[in-house]
Design a protein around this motif. Structure first.
Motif, PDB file in Angstrom:
ATOM      1  N   UNK A   1       0.862  -1.182   0.000  1.00 58.31           N
ATOM      2  CA  UNK A   1       0.000   0.000   0.000  1.00 58.31           C
ATOM      3  C   UNK A   1       0.900   1.233   0.000  1.00 58.31           C
ATOM      4  N   UNK A   2       0.515   2.243  -0.768  1.00 61.58           N
ATOM      5  CA  UNK A   2       1.337   3.453  -0.790  1.00 61.58           C
ATOM      6  C   UNK A   2       0.465   4.656  -1.151  1.00 61.58           C
ATOM      7  N   UNK A   3       1.056   5.839  -0.985  1.00 58.61           N
ATOM      8  CA  UNK A   3       0.368   7.079  -1.358  1.00 58.61           C
ATOM      9  C   UNK A   3       0.888   7.579  -2.708  1.00 58.61           C
ATOM     10  N   UNK A   4      -0.018   8.164  -3.464  1.00 60.61           N
ATOM     11  CA  UNK A   4       0.336   8.795  -4.734  1.00 60.61           C
ATOM     12  C   UNK A   4      -0.250  10.208  -4.729  1.00 60.61           C
ATOM     13  N   UNK A   5       0.574  11.200  -5.073  1.00 56.12           N
ATOM     14  CA  UNK A   5       0.092  12.585  -5.120  1.00 56.12           C
ATOM     15  C   UNK A   5      -0.408  12.888  -6.527  1.00 56.12           C
ATOM     16  N   UNK A   6      -1.682  13.188  -6.626  1.00 57.68           N
ATOM     17  CA  UNK A   6      -2.296  13.556  -7.896  1.00 57.68           C
ATOM     18  C   UNK A   6      -2.957  14.910  -7.715  1.00 57.68           C
ATOM     19  N   UNK A   7      -2.447  15.900  -8.462  1.00 57.03           N
ATOM     20  CA  UNK A   7      -2.937  17.254  -8.257  1.00 57.03           C
ATOM     21  C   UNK A   7      -2.484  17.734  -6.883  1.00 57.03           C
ATOM     22  N   UNK A   8      -3.427  18.134  -6.083  1.00 56.81           N
ATOM     23  CA  UNK A   8      -3.101  18.566  -4.723  1.00 56.81           C
ATOM     24  C   UNK A   8      -3.649  17.594  -3.687  1.00 56.81           C
ATOM     25  N   UNK A   9      -3.852  16.332  -4.070  1.00 56.35           N
ATOM     26  CA  UNK A   9      -4.427  15.326  -3.179  1.00 56.35           C
ATOM     27  C   UNK A   9      -3.528  14.098  -3.096  1.00 56.35           C
ATOM     28  N   UNK A  10      -3.572  13.445  -1.925  1.00 55.79           N
ATOM     29  CA  UNK A  10      -2.905  12.160  -1.749  1.00 55.79           C
ATOM     30  C   UNK A  10      -3.938  11.057  -1.944  1.00 55.79           C
ATOM     31  N   UNK A  11      -3.637  10.122  -2.817  1.00 54.97           N
ATOM     32  CA  UNK A  11      -4.532   8.990  -3.048  1.00 54.97           C
ATOM     33  C   UNK A  11      -3.808   7.693  -2.705  1.00 54.97           C
ATOM     34  N   UNK A  12      -4.593   6.692  -2.328  1.00 52.68           N
ATOM     35  CA  UNK A  12      -4.020   5.394  -1.968  1.00 52.68           C
ATOM     36  C   UNK A  12      -3.888   4.513  -3.209  1.00 52.68           C
ATOM     37  N   UNK A  13      -2.786   3.779  -3.243  1.00 51.84           N
ATOM     38  CA  UNK A  13      -2.563   2.825  -4.320  1.00 51.84           C
ATOM     39  C   UNK A  13      -2.212   1.474  -3.718  1.00 51.84           C
ATOM     40  N   UNK A  14      -2.581   0.409  -4.426  1.00 52.78           N
ATOM     41  CA  UNK A  14      -2.337  -0.946  -3.930  1.00 52.78           C
ATOM     42  C   UNK A  14      -1.813  -1.818  -5.064  1.00 52.78           C
ATOM     43  N   UNK A  15      -0.899  -2.714  -4.728  1.00 55.36           N
ATOM     44  CA  UNK A  15      -0.387  -3.657  -5.727  1.00 55.36           C
ATOM     45  C   UNK A  15       0.020  -4.942  -5.033  1.00 55.36           C
ATOM     46  N   UNK A  16      -0.012  -6.032  -5.774  1.00 53.14           N
ATOM     47  CA  UNK A  16       0.421  -7.333  -5.267  1.00 53.14           C
ATOM     48  C   UNK A  16       1.824  -7.576  -5.817  1.00 53.14           C
TER      49      UNK A  16
ATOM     50  N   UNK B   1       4.374   6.481 -11.328  1.00 46.96           N
ATOM     51  CA  UNK B   1       3.456   6.367 -10.183  1.00 46.96           C
ATOM     52  C   UNK B   1       4.189   5.855  -8.935  1.00 46.96           C
ATOM     53  N   UNK B   2       5.133   4.935  -9.119  1.00 48.69           N
ATOM     54  CA  UNK B   2       5.817   4.342  -7.972  1.00 48.69           C
ATOM     55  C   UNK B   2       6.721   5.329  -7.247  1.00 48.69           C
ATOM     56  N   UNK B   3       7.008   6.454  -7.865  1.00 48.06           N
ATOM     57  CA  UNK B   3       7.792   7.477  -7.163  1.00 48.06           C
ATOM     58  C   UNK B   3       6.920   8.267  -6.197  1.00 48.06           C
ATOM     59  N   UNK B   4       5.583   8.114  -6.345  1.00 48.19           N
ATOM     60  CA  UNK B   4       4.655   8.868  -5.519  1.00 48.19           C
ATOM     61  C   UNK B   4       4.316  10.226  -6.094  1.00 48.19           C
ATOM     62  N   UNK B   5       5.071  10.651  -7.124  1.00 43.89           N
ATOM     63  CA  UNK B   5       4.856  11.950  -7.761  1.00 43.89           C
ATOM     64  C   UNK B   5       4.734  11.740  -9.266  1.00 43.89           C
ATOM     65  N   UNK B   6       3.627  11.171  -9.730  1.00 45.35           N
ATOM     66  CA  UNK B   6       3.494  10.827 -11.144  1.00 45.35           C
ATOM     67  C   UNK B   6       3.260  12.030 -12.030  1.00 45.35           C
ATOM     68  N   UNK B   7       3.541  11.862 -13.312  1.00 47.77           N
ATOM     69  CA  UNK B   7       3.273  12.902 -14.311  1.00 47.77           C
ATOM     70  C   UNK B   7       2.449  12.283 -15.437  1.00 47.77           C
ATOM     71  N   UNK B   8       1.735  13.126 -16.173  1.00 49.69           N
ATOM     72  CA  UNK B   8       0.925  12.669 -17.272  1.00 49.69           C
ATOM     73  C   UNK B   8       1.800  12.202 -18.435  1.00 49.69           C
ATOM     74  N   UNK B   9       1.347  11.118 -19.063  1.00 48.49           N
ATOM     75  CA  UNK B   9       2.032  10.646 -20.270  1.00 48.49           C
ATOM     76  C   UNK B   9       1.919  11.728 -21.362  1.00 48.49           C
ATOM     77  N   UNK B  10       2.999  12.041 -22.022  1.00 48.57           N
ATOM     78  CA  UNK B  10       2.894  13.035 -23.101  1.00 48.57           C
ATOM     79  C   UNK B  10       2.063  12.498 -24.260  1.00 48.57           C
ATOM     80  N   UNK B  11       1.217  13.357 -24.781  1.00 45.99           N
ATOM     81  CA  UNK B  11       0.362  12.956 -25.912  1.00 45.99           C
ATOM     82  C   UNK B  11       1.178  12.968 -27.201  1.00 45.99           C
ATOM     83  N   UNK B  12       0.911  11.977 -28.022  1.00 47.79           N
ATOM     84  CA  UNK B  12       1.603  11.888 -29.287  1.00 47.79           C
ATOM     85  C   UNK B  12       1.108  12.981 -30.232  1.00 47.79           C
ATOM     86  N   UNK B  13       2.009  13.542 -30.981  1.00 45.61           N
ATOM     87  CA  UNK B  13       1.635  14.571 -31.959  1.00 45.61           C
ATOM     88  C   UNK B  13       0.837  13.948 -33.088  1.00 45.61           C
ATOM     89  N   UNK B  14      -0.182  14.628 -33.580  1.00 47.73           N
ATOM     90  CA  UNK B  14      -0.984  14.073 -34.682  1.00 47.73           C
ATOM     91  C   UNK B  14      -0.160  13.953 -35.958  1.00 47.73           C
TER      92      UNK B  14
END
Length: 489
Positions: free
Chosen positions: A426-441, A476-489
């Motif tokens: 279990x870990x925290x992920x910061x998205x925007x200005x909020x901390x959200x919980x994440x879970x993985x096996x 995401x595993x760093x706790x400070x994720x960034x959005x994937x860059x969108x591919x140029x058309x």
């Protein structure tokens, strides 16, 4: 023709745990030294054994010497529950040898023999035996001949003889009684920070398959209670699951999906996460799910009290009190302030067995580690309790506190992750200005699992694990994720 082997007859001590430590009890008709420093509990243990034997219809002789007169011993023993005044002078007979000892070895031995011939006891105890030896030594006659003569006599009595005395371990090679005795049981204590822990060690017990090492005990109004040190069960004691494919569902749909249907029954799982990440809630959900399926569960907590846990559960719509009243759930709280870990785990095993539980939670191993003197012993105990629970057919969850709040994830598990069959992170992920919980096996031994990182939310209707929340994020595993860059058309 080969003679058939015979088993050694044993006398029960009245304490099931102590009998187990001794390999069945004290060998019948043996001579055993019960040694320890003043105040270690020698006299209490000896008289507890004698009164238990007396209740079984056996006759016991208890000789006092120069250390404490019989009347004083009786006065203090009346404070314990095992004492029964109705058995005095009938089944438990006190004899004061003080006057005889002052007259020398020959007079003392003659008095002991006379009393034994008169009462024909099953047990003979001499307390304090060291006091006899010291006085005889001061008289110039020497204690060694007396001890050897006594050993010869005890062999013909047919009684089990207990020699009680104030000895330190360093003195064992010096005194003759340790050479002629069939057994040596040492009582003592060890300092741990500001407290001390009472210990018992069997140093010798001829013909008995006793458990070596240090074991633990308490003295209360009930008497002496023993807690064998936690050790790993043998392979023959660990029974495989009747159905290797059986699963213990967590009751959280998205999480059970990650596990391919749930945890393997009889497995051990570590739930690791930072403070407030939901470890306790996830553990409670596991026990509630079991209760709803007719499986009994136990929560062993070293942190929140039962009232605190009930309050936490109510906030997410769970009624723990109702499950407790139905006998489907037991919450056992132990304060970590003066924790004796071996006693805690011994009583946990007893509780699981008495309830017939098939699910158990230890919350948390991090707090439990504070009561263990070394890192190696801590790992040994976690490994042993996991094996014991597997042998009892119990699916086990253990929570571990991780130090990371955000940042690079580290699989520490306080060094016990390798012991677990399954590891849930279990870990925290910061998205925007909020901390959200994440879970993985991270690990699920023997089953096909999904290692996808998913979102875990806590609401008034319990826990939910959903996918897709982190799909378009990088790092995401760093706790400070960034959005994937969108591919140029």
């Amino acid at each position: 023709m080969i003679a058939k082997k015979t088993s050694l007859e044993s006398e029960t001590t009245g304490d099931v745990a102590l009998d187990r430590i001794l390999g069945g009890g004290i060998p019948a008709r043996s001579m055993v030294v019960i040694a320890g420093e003043p105040g270690s509990g020698k006299t209490v243990l000896t008289l507890q054994m004698l009164f238990h034997a007396a209740r079984q219809g056996k006759k016991c002789l208890y000789f006092t010497t120069l250390s404490e007169p019989a009347l004083k011993v009786i006065r203090y023993m009346q404070l314990f529950d095992f004492f029964d005044v109705e058995l005095l002078d009938k089944q438990v007979i006190f004899v004061d040898l003080g006057a005889c000892v002052r007259q020398g070895a020959e007079r003392t031995l003659a008095e002991i023999e006379a009393r034994v011939e008169k009462h024909e006891p099953d047990f003979v105890a001499i307390d304090s035996f060291r006091a006899i030896g010291e006085l005889l030594q001061n008289q110039g006659g020497g204690a060694r001949p007396f001890i050897y003569d006594l050993a010869v006599q005890t062999a013909s009595w047919g009684a089990t003889t207990l020699l009680v005395g104030e000895y330190t371990r360093e003195e064992f090679p010096v005194f003759a009684e340790f050479a002629v005795a069939d057994g040596i049981i040492r009582l003592g204590s060890e300092r741990q920070e500001l407290t001390s822990v009472r210990e018992l060690e069997v140093l010798k017990l001829r013909g008995a398959g006793y458990t070596s090492g240090r074991h633990f005990f308490d003295i209360s109004k009930a008497g002496v209670s023993f807690y064998p040190r936690v050790s790993t069960p043998s392979d023959t004691q660990v029974q495989p699951s009747a159905d290797p494919g059986a699963r213990a569902t967590m009751g959280v749909e998205g999480l059970d999906d990650l596990l391919g249907g749930g945890l393997p029954s009889g497995s051990a799982t570590v739930i690791q996460g930072g403070t407030g990440s939901g470890k306790t809630l996830l553990s409670l959900q596991f026990l509630i799910e079991g209760a709803q399926r007719g499986e009994k569960g136990v929560l062993f907590t070293l942190e929140e009290t039962p009232d605190q846990l009930r309050s936490i559960a109510r906030s997410v719509g769970w009624d723990l009190a109702a499950l407790e009243e139905q006998g489907k759930l037991v919450i056992k709280y132990t304060s970590p302030v003066e924790l004796s870990t071996d006693r805690f785990l011994y009583e946990a095993r007893k509780e699981v067995s008495a309830l017939g539980a098939t699910r158990a939670v230890f919350d948390s191993l991090t707090t439990m580690s504070l009561g263990v003197p070394s890192d190696r012993r801590y790992k040994e105990m976690v490994y042993a309790i996991a094996k014991h629970m597997r042998g009892a057919g119990v699916t086990l969850l253990m929570t571990v506190e991780s130090e990371q709040l955000l940042g690079t994830a580290v699989i520490s598990g306080h060094g016990v992750s390798f012991i677990a069959d399954n590891l849930i992170q279990l870990r925290y992920v910061e998205i925007g200005n909020k901390l959200e919980r994440a879970i993985s096996v991270l690990k699920a031994r023997g089953i096909k699992h999904n290692s996808e990182l998913r979102s875990m939310t806590v609401g008034s209707d319990g826990l939910k694990v959903t996918s897709g929340r982190f799909k378009d994020l990088r790092g995401v595993l760093t706790g400070l994720p960034t959005r994937e860059p969108r591919e140029s058309p």
